[in-house]
Design an enzyme around this catalytic site. Structure first.
Site, short mmCIF file in Angstrom:
data_model
loop_
_atom_site.label_atom_id
_atom_site.label_comp_id
_atom_site.label_asym_id
_atom_site.label_seq_id
_atom_site.Cartn_x
_atom_site.Cartn_y
_atom_site.Cartn_z
N LEU A 1 37.29 35.34 33.82
CA LEU A 1 37.70 35.83 35.04
C LEU A 1 36.77 37.28 35.41
O LEU A 1 36.77 38.09 34.67
CB LEU A 1 39.14 36.22 35.39
CG LEU A 1 39.84 34.93 35.37
CD1 LEU A 1 41.39 35.40 35.31
CD2 LEU A 1 39.61 34.07 36.46
N GLU A 2 35.56 37.13 36.26
CA GLU A 2 34.78 38.07 36.24
C GLU A 2 35.14 39.21 37.42
O GLU A 2 34.37 40.08 37.91
CB GLU A 2 33.25 37.42 36.39
CG GLU A 2 33.03 36.62 35.37
CD GLU A 2 31.30 36.36 35.42
OE1 GLU A 2 30.86 36.48 36.49
OE2 GLU A 2 31.07 35.56 34.42
N ASN A 3 36.09 39.00 38.12
CA ASN A 3 36.61 39.77 39.06
C ASN A 3 38.01 40.62 38.69
O ASN A 3 38.66 41.05 39.62
CB ASN A 3 37.05 39.29 40.44
CG ASN A 3 35.84 38.31 41.12
OD1 ASN A 3 34.77 38.86 41.16
ND2 ASN A 3 35.76 36.96 41.13
#
Length: 343
Positions: A168-170
Protein backbone atom coordinates in the site's frame (compact mmCIF):
# COMPACT_ATOMS: atom_id res chain seq x y z
CA UNK A 1 0.32 -32.19 -8.22
CA UNK A 2 -3.46 -31.87 -8.53
CA UNK A 3 -4.02 -34.10 -5.48
CA UNK A 4 -1.65 -32.02 -3.36
CA UNK A 5 -3.43 -28.81 -4.32
CA UNK A 6 -6.83 -30.35 -3.53
CA UNK A 7 -5.65 -31.41 -0.06
CA UNK A 8 -4.34 -27.91 0.56
CA UNK A 9 -7.63 -26.33 -0.52
CA UNK A 10 -9.61 -28.60 1.82
CA UNK A 11 -7.39 -27.57 4.74
CA UNK A 12 -7.88 -23.86 4.06
CA UNK A 13 -11.63 -24.36 3.74
CA UNK A 14 -11.69 -26.11 7.13
CA UNK A 15 -9.77 -23.22 8.65
CA UNK A 16 -12.13 -20.70 7.05
CA UNK A 17 -15.02 -22.58 8.63
CA UNK A 18 -13.28 -22.91 11.98
CA UNK A 19 -11.88 -19.42 12.53
CA UNK A 20 -13.94 -16.25 12.99
CA UNK A 21 -11.72 -13.17 12.92
CA UNK A 22 -14.24 -10.54 13.93
CA UNK A 23 -13.25 -9.88 17.51
CA UNK A 24 -12.50 -6.54 19.10
CA UNK A 25 -9.15 -4.94 19.83
CA UNK A 26 -8.26 -5.47 23.45
CA UNK A 27 -5.81 -3.28 25.29
CA UNK A 28 -3.02 -5.70 24.56
CA UNK A 29 -3.81 -6.16 20.86
CA UNK A 30 -6.06 -8.28 18.70
CA UNK A 31 -8.42 -10.76 20.28
CA UNK A 32 -9.47 -13.55 17.95
CA UNK A 33 -12.60 -15.58 18.60
CA UNK A 34 -12.25 -19.19 17.49
CA UNK A 35 -15.34 -21.26 16.82
CA UNK A 36 -14.95 -25.00 16.31
CA UNK A 37 -17.06 -26.03 13.34
CA UNK A 38 -15.58 -29.44 12.73
CA UNK A 39 -16.11 -32.74 14.53
CA UNK A 40 -12.41 -33.45 14.20
CA UNK A 41 -10.63 -30.09 14.61
CA UNK A 42 -6.95 -30.01 13.80
CA UNK A 43 -4.17 -27.48 14.44
CA UNK A 44 -3.70 -24.99 11.60
CA UNK A 45 -1.60 -26.53 8.87
CA UNK A 46 1.08 -24.79 6.83
CA UNK A 47 -0.43 -22.42 4.29
CA UNK A 48 1.81 -23.63 1.49
CA UNK A 49 3.53 -26.76 0.32
CA UNK A 50 7.07 -25.60 1.12
CA UNK A 51 8.71 -23.26 3.61
CA UNK A 52 10.33 -20.09 2.32
CA UNK A 53 14.10 -20.70 2.21
CA UNK A 54 16.40 -18.89 4.64
CA UNK A 55 17.62 -16.73 1.76
CA UNK A 56 14.92 -15.91 -0.76
CA UNK A 57 14.25 -13.94 -3.92
CA UNK A 58 10.86 -12.25 -4.37
CA UNK A 59 9.47 -11.11 -7.70
CA UNK A 60 6.22 -9.34 -8.58
CA UNK A 61 4.18 -10.82 -11.42
CA UNK A 62 2.08 -8.29 -13.31
CA UNK A 63 -1.60 -9.02 -13.86
CA UNK A 64 -1.68 -6.34 -16.55
CA UNK A 65 0.16 -5.32 -19.70
CA UNK A 66 2.09 -2.04 -19.39
CA UNK A 67 4.75 -2.70 -21.99
CA UNK A 68 6.72 -5.25 -19.98
CA UNK A 69 6.88 -8.86 -21.16
CA UNK A 70 3.55 -10.62 -20.70
CA UNK A 71 4.10 -13.99 -19.06
CA UNK A 72 2.30 -16.77 -17.22
CA UNK A 73 3.15 -17.87 -13.70
CA UNK A 74 4.73 -20.95 -15.24
CA UNK A 75 7.13 -18.72 -17.17
CA UNK A 76 8.48 -17.01 -14.06
CA UNK A 77 12.10 -18.24 -13.64
CA UNK A 78 12.96 -20.74 -10.93
CA UNK A 79 15.27 -18.15 -9.35
CA UNK A 80 12.21 -16.60 -7.71
CA UNK A 81 11.28 -18.21 -4.39
CA UNK A 82 8.26 -15.97 -3.73
CA UNK A 83 6.02 -14.78 -6.54
CA UNK A 84 3.74 -11.86 -5.62
CA UNK A 85 0.72 -11.60 -7.91
CA UNK A 86 0.06 -7.90 -8.51
CA UNK A 87 -2.57 -6.89 -7.65
CA UNK A 88 -5.79 -7.65 -5.78
CA UNK A 89 -8.66 -5.29 -6.57
CA UNK A 90 -10.63 -3.10 -4.17
CA UNK A 91 -14.37 -3.71 -4.09
CA UNK A 92 -17.26 -1.49 -3.04
CA UNK A 93 -16.91 -2.74 0.55
CA UNK A 94 -14.21 -0.93 2.57
CA UNK A 95 -11.22 -3.22 3.17
CA UNK A 96 -12.54 -6.02 0.99
CA UNK A 97 -10.46 -7.19 -1.98
CA UNK A 98 -11.04 -9.51 -4.91
CA UNK A 99 -8.98 -10.75 -7.83
CA UNK A 100 -9.69 -11.08 -11.54
CA UNK A 101 -7.22 -12.05 -14.23
CA UNK A 102 -6.72 -9.31 -16.79
CA UNK A 103 -8.43 -10.49 -20.00
CA UNK A 104 -5.62 -8.87 -22.00
CA UNK A 105 -3.30 -11.62 -20.79
CA UNK A 106 -5.34 -14.34 -22.48
CA UNK A 107 -4.74 -16.51 -19.41
CA UNK A 108 -7.50 -18.80 -18.16
CA UNK A 109 -8.27 -19.21 -14.47
CA UNK A 110 -7.81 -22.96 -14.82
CA UNK A 111 -4.29 -22.53 -16.18
CA UNK A 112 -3.49 -19.80 -13.65
CA UNK A 113 -4.48 -22.01 -10.71
CA UNK A 114 -2.63 -25.00 -12.16
CA UNK A 115 0.51 -22.90 -12.61
CA UNK A 116 0.32 -21.71 -8.99
CA UNK A 117 0.03 -25.31 -7.82
CA UNK A 118 2.98 -26.32 -9.99
CA UNK A 119 5.12 -23.53 -8.54
CA UNK A 120 4.27 -24.72 -5.05
CA UNK A 121 5.14 -28.29 -5.95
CA UNK A 122 8.58 -27.06 -7.01
CA UNK A 123 9.09 -25.45 -3.60
CA UNK A 124 8.01 -21.88 -4.39
CA UNK A 125 5.44 -19.65 -2.71
CA UNK A 126 2.82 -17.55 -4.49
CA UNK A 127 1.10 -14.68 -2.64
CA UNK A 128 -1.53 -12.13 -3.57
CA UNK A 129 -0.29 -8.53 -3.43
CA UNK A 130 -2.50 -5.67 -2.29
CA UNK A 131 -1.84 -2.08 -3.29
CA UNK A 132 0.58 -0.78 -5.87
CA UNK A 133 0.85 2.72 -7.25
CA UNK A 134 -2.87 2.91 -7.99
CA UNK A 135 -4.13 0.71 -5.16
CA UNK A 136 -7.05 2.17 -3.23
CA UNK A 137 -7.54 -0.41 -0.48
CA UNK A 138 -8.04 1.22 2.95
CA UNK A 139 -7.95 -0.72 6.21
CA UNK A 140 -8.63 1.92 8.83
CA UNK A 141 -11.33 0.62 11.17
CA UNK A 142 -12.52 -2.66 12.67
CA UNK A 143 -15.03 -3.43 9.94
CA UNK A 144 -12.58 -2.87 7.07
CA UNK A 145 -9.90 -4.89 8.87
CA UNK A 146 -12.25 -7.84 9.23
CA UNK A 147 -13.41 -7.49 5.61
CA UNK A 148 -9.79 -7.46 4.45
CA UNK A 149 -8.91 -10.58 6.45
CA UNK A 150 -11.98 -12.51 5.32
CA UNK A 151 -11.45 -11.64 1.65
CA UNK A 152 -7.74 -12.54 1.70
CA UNK A 153 -8.52 -15.92 3.26
CA UNK A 154 -11.18 -16.44 0.62
CA UNK A 155 -8.70 -15.70 -2.18
CA UNK A 156 -6.21 -18.09 -0.63
CA UNK A 157 -8.93 -20.72 -0.73
CA UNK A 158 -10.01 -19.93 -4.27
CA UNK A 159 -6.64 -19.62 -5.97
CA UNK A 160 -4.29 -21.47 -3.64
CA UNK A 161 -2.24 -18.43 -2.63
CA UNK A 162 0.25 -19.00 0.20
CA UNK A 163 -0.33 -15.62 1.77
CA UNK A 164 -0.45 -11.89 1.22
CA UNK A 165 1.86 -9.04 0.27
CA UNK A 166 1.19 -5.53 1.59
CA UNK A 167 2.21 -2.92 -0.99
CA UNK A 168 0.00 0.00 0.00
CA UNK A 169 1.71 3.16 -1.23
CA UNK A 170 -0.80 5.62 0.18
CA UNK A 171 -0.12 4.82 3.82
CA UNK A 172 -1.74 2.44 6.27
CA UNK A 173 -3.08 2.34 9.82
CA UNK A 174 -0.89 0.09 11.94
CA UNK A 175 -3.64 -0.67 14.45
CA UNK A 176 -6.12 -2.05 11.94
CA UNK A 177 -3.66 -3.57 9.48
CA UNK A 178 -2.18 -5.45 12.42
CA UNK A 179 -5.67 -6.62 13.36
CA UNK A 180 -6.28 -7.83 9.81
CA UNK A 181 -2.95 -9.63 9.41
CA UNK A 182 -3.26 -11.35 12.80
CA UNK A 183 -6.71 -12.57 11.79
CA UNK A 184 -5.32 -13.92 8.51
CA UNK A 185 -2.56 -15.68 10.42
CA UNK A 186 -5.09 -17.17 12.81
CA UNK A 187 -7.05 -18.51 9.86
CA UNK A 188 -4.16 -19.73 7.72
CA UNK A 189 -1.68 -21.06 10.28
CA UNK A 190 2.05 -20.77 10.75
CA UNK A 191 2.84 -21.57 7.11
CA UNK A 192 1.34 -18.23 6.07
CA UNK A 193 3.69 -16.10 3.94
CA UNK A 194 3.42 -12.36 4.70
CA UNK A 195 5.57 -9.95 2.74
CA UNK A 196 5.60 -6.17 2.66
CA UNK A 197 6.94 -3.63 0.16
CA UNK A 198 6.88 -0.20 1.81
CA UNK A 199 8.38 2.89 0.25
CA UNK A 200 11.62 4.21 1.74
CA UNK A 201 9.86 7.03 3.61
CA UNK A 202 7.70 4.45 5.40
CA UNK A 203 10.70 2.73 6.99
CA UNK A 204 12.79 5.70 8.10
CA UNK A 205 11.68 5.27 11.72
CA UNK A 206 10.09 2.54 13.88
CA UNK A 207 7.48 5.16 14.76
CA UNK A 208 6.14 5.13 11.20
CA UNK A 209 2.91 3.21 10.64
CA UNK A 210 4.38 0.70 8.16
CA UNK A 211 7.34 0.02 10.43
CA UNK A 212 5.05 -0.38 13.45
CA UNK A 213 2.92 -2.87 11.52
CA UNK A 214 6.00 -4.93 10.65
CA UNK A 215 7.10 -4.98 14.28
CA UNK A 216 3.57 -5.82 15.47
CA UNK A 217 3.55 -9.01 13.37
CA UNK A 218 7.21 -9.87 13.83
CA UNK A 219 6.34 -13.33 15.16
CA UNK A 220 5.01 -14.41 11.74
CA UNK A 221 6.26 -11.76 9.26
CA UNK A 222 8.22 -13.32 6.40
CA UNK A 223 10.07 -10.37 4.88
CA UNK A 224 9.95 -6.61 4.32
CA UNK A 225 11.26 -5.87 0.83
CA UNK A 226 11.44 -2.09 0.98
CA UNK A 227 11.35 -0.30 -2.40
CA UNK A 228 14.79 1.29 -2.77
CA UNK A 229 13.63 3.37 -5.74
CA UNK A 230 11.33 6.24 -6.75
CA UNK A 231 12.32 8.08 -3.59
CA UNK A 232 15.23 10.46 -4.12
CA UNK A 233 17.76 10.85 -1.30
CA UNK A 234 17.15 9.48 2.19
CA UNK A 235 18.79 9.25 5.58
CA UNK A 236 20.79 6.15 6.45
CA UNK A 237 21.15 4.66 9.90
CA UNK A 238 24.29 6.78 10.47
CA UNK A 239 22.35 10.01 9.98
CA UNK A 240 23.99 10.71 6.64
CA UNK A 241 22.06 11.42 3.44
CA UNK A 242 22.43 8.89 0.61
CA UNK A 243 21.24 9.08 -2.99
CA UNK A 244 19.16 6.35 -4.59
CA UNK A 245 20.87 4.28 -7.24
CA UNK A 246 23.97 3.54 -5.13
CA UNK A 247 25.19 0.65 -3.02
CA UNK A 248 25.28 2.98 0.02
CA UNK A 249 21.59 3.76 -0.42
CA UNK A 250 20.78 0.04 -0.19
CA UNK A 251 23.02 -0.75 2.76
CA UNK A 252 22.60 2.36 4.91
CA UNK A 253 18.79 2.29 4.64
CA UNK A 254 18.58 -1.46 5.27
CA UNK A 255 20.58 -0.81 8.42
CA UNK A 256 17.67 1.24 9.84
CA UNK A 257 15.41 -1.81 9.75
CA UNK A 258 18.13 -4.17 10.96
CA UNK A 259 18.97 -1.99 13.97
CA UNK A 260 15.40 -1.13 14.96
CA UNK A 261 13.71 -4.42 15.68
CA UNK A 262 13.38 -6.51 12.55
CA UNK A 263 15.27 -9.77 12.38
CA UNK A 264 17.77 -9.96 9.48
CA UNK A 265 15.68 -12.80 8.06
CA UNK A 266 12.84 -10.27 7.70
CA UNK A 267 14.78 -7.75 5.61
CA UNK A 268 15.18 -7.81 1.82
CA UNK A 269 16.41 -5.33 -0.78
CA UNK A 270 13.79 -4.27 -3.34
CA UNK A 271 15.13 -2.92 -6.64
CA UNK A 272 13.83 -2.45 -10.22
CA UNK A 273 14.58 -5.20 -12.73
CA UNK A 274 15.30 -2.74 -15.54
CA UNK A 275 15.60 1.01 -16.08
CA UNK A 276 12.03 1.00 -17.47
CA UNK A 277 10.62 -0.60 -14.30
CA UNK A 278 10.85 2.54 -12.14
CA UNK A 279 11.01 6.31 -12.40
CA UNK A 280 14.35 6.39 -10.60
CA UNK A 281 16.66 4.33 -8.45
CA UNK A 282 17.61 1.59 -10.91
CA UNK A 283 20.91 -0.12 -10.14
CA UNK A 284 22.71 -2.79 -12.10
CA UNK A 285 22.24 -6.29 -10.63
CA UNK A 286 25.90 -6.25 -9.60
CA UNK A 287 25.18 -3.33 -7.26
CA UNK A 288 22.49 -5.43 -5.59
CA UNK A 289 24.93 -8.31 -5.06
CA UNK A 290 27.53 -5.88 -3.69
CA UNK A 291 24.98 -4.58 -1.18
CA UNK A 292 24.08 -8.13 -0.16
CA UNK A 293 27.76 -8.89 0.37
CA UNK A 294 28.27 -5.71 2.38
CA UNK A 295 25.39 -6.48 4.72
CA UNK A 296 26.07 -10.20 5.15
CA UNK A 297 29.88 -10.40 4.85
CA UNK A 298 31.18 -6.86 5.29
CA UNK A 299 32.72 -6.88 1.79
CA UNK A 300 32.09 -4.85 -1.39
CA UNK A 301 30.75 -1.90 0.61
CA UNK A 302 30.74 1.67 -0.63
CA UNK A 303 31.49 4.58 1.69
CA UNK A 304 29.08 3.18 4.28
CA UNK A 305 30.13 0.05 6.16
CA UNK A 306 27.76 -1.37 8.80
CA UNK A 307 29.16 -1.82 12.29
CA UNK A 308 28.19 -5.49 12.19
CA UNK A 309 27.22 -8.03 9.55
CA UNK A 310 23.84 -9.68 9.11
CA UNK A 311 24.44 -13.14 7.58
CA UNK A 312 20.78 -14.06 8.10
CA UNK A 313 19.55 -11.35 5.70
CA UNK A 314 16.58 -12.77 3.78
CA UNK A 315 17.56 -11.64 0.29
CA UNK A 316 16.19 -9.40 -2.45
CA UNK A 317 13.07 -8.46 -4.39
CA UNK A 318 12.43 -6.97 -7.80
CA UNK A 319 9.69 -5.17 -9.66
CA UNK A 320 8.95 -7.13 -11.72
CA UNK A 321 9.42 -10.61 -13.18
CA UNK A 322 7.91 -9.17 -16.38
CA UNK A 323 10.41 -6.31 -16.63
CA UNK A 324 13.16 -8.79 -15.77
CA UNK A 325 12.07 -11.00 -18.69
CA UNK A 326 12.19 -8.02 -21.03
CA UNK A 327 15.75 -7.39 -19.87
CA UNK A 328 16.93 -10.94 -20.61
CA UNK A 329 16.30 -12.02 -16.99
CA UNK A 330 19.53 -10.22 -16.13
CA UNK A 331 18.35 -9.40 -12.60
CA UNK A 332 17.26 -12.92 -11.60
CA UNK A 333 20.19 -14.59 -13.37
CA UNK A 334 22.61 -12.45 -11.36
CA UNK A 335 20.88 -11.86 -8.04
CA UNK A 336 19.18 -15.26 -7.73
CA UNK A 337 22.32 -17.44 -7.50
CA UNK A 338 23.99 -14.83 -5.30
CA UNK A 339 21.12 -14.91 -2.81
CA UNK A 340 21.25 -18.70 -2.79
CA UNK A 341 24.93 -18.54 -1.81
CA UNK A 342 24.64 -16.00 1.00
CA UNK A 343 26.18 -17.15 4.28
Amino acid sequence: MARAHTRRTRKIRKRLAAVTAAASLAAGGLAVAVTEASADPEPPAAAGTAAVPAHAVTGYWQNFDNGATVQTIAEVPEAYDIVAVAFADATGTPGQVDFTLDPALNYTEEDFKADIAAKQESGKSVVISVGGERGTVAVDDAASADAFATSILSLMDEYGFDGVDIDLENGLDSTYMTRALKAIHAGAGDGLVVTMAPQTIDMQSPDNEYFKTALNIKDFLTVVNMQYYNSGSMLGCDGQVYSQGTVDFLTALACIQLENGLDPSQVGLGTPASPQAAGGGYVEPGVVTDALDCLTRGTNCGSFTPETTYPGLRGAMTWSTNWDAGNGNSWSNTVGPHVDNLP
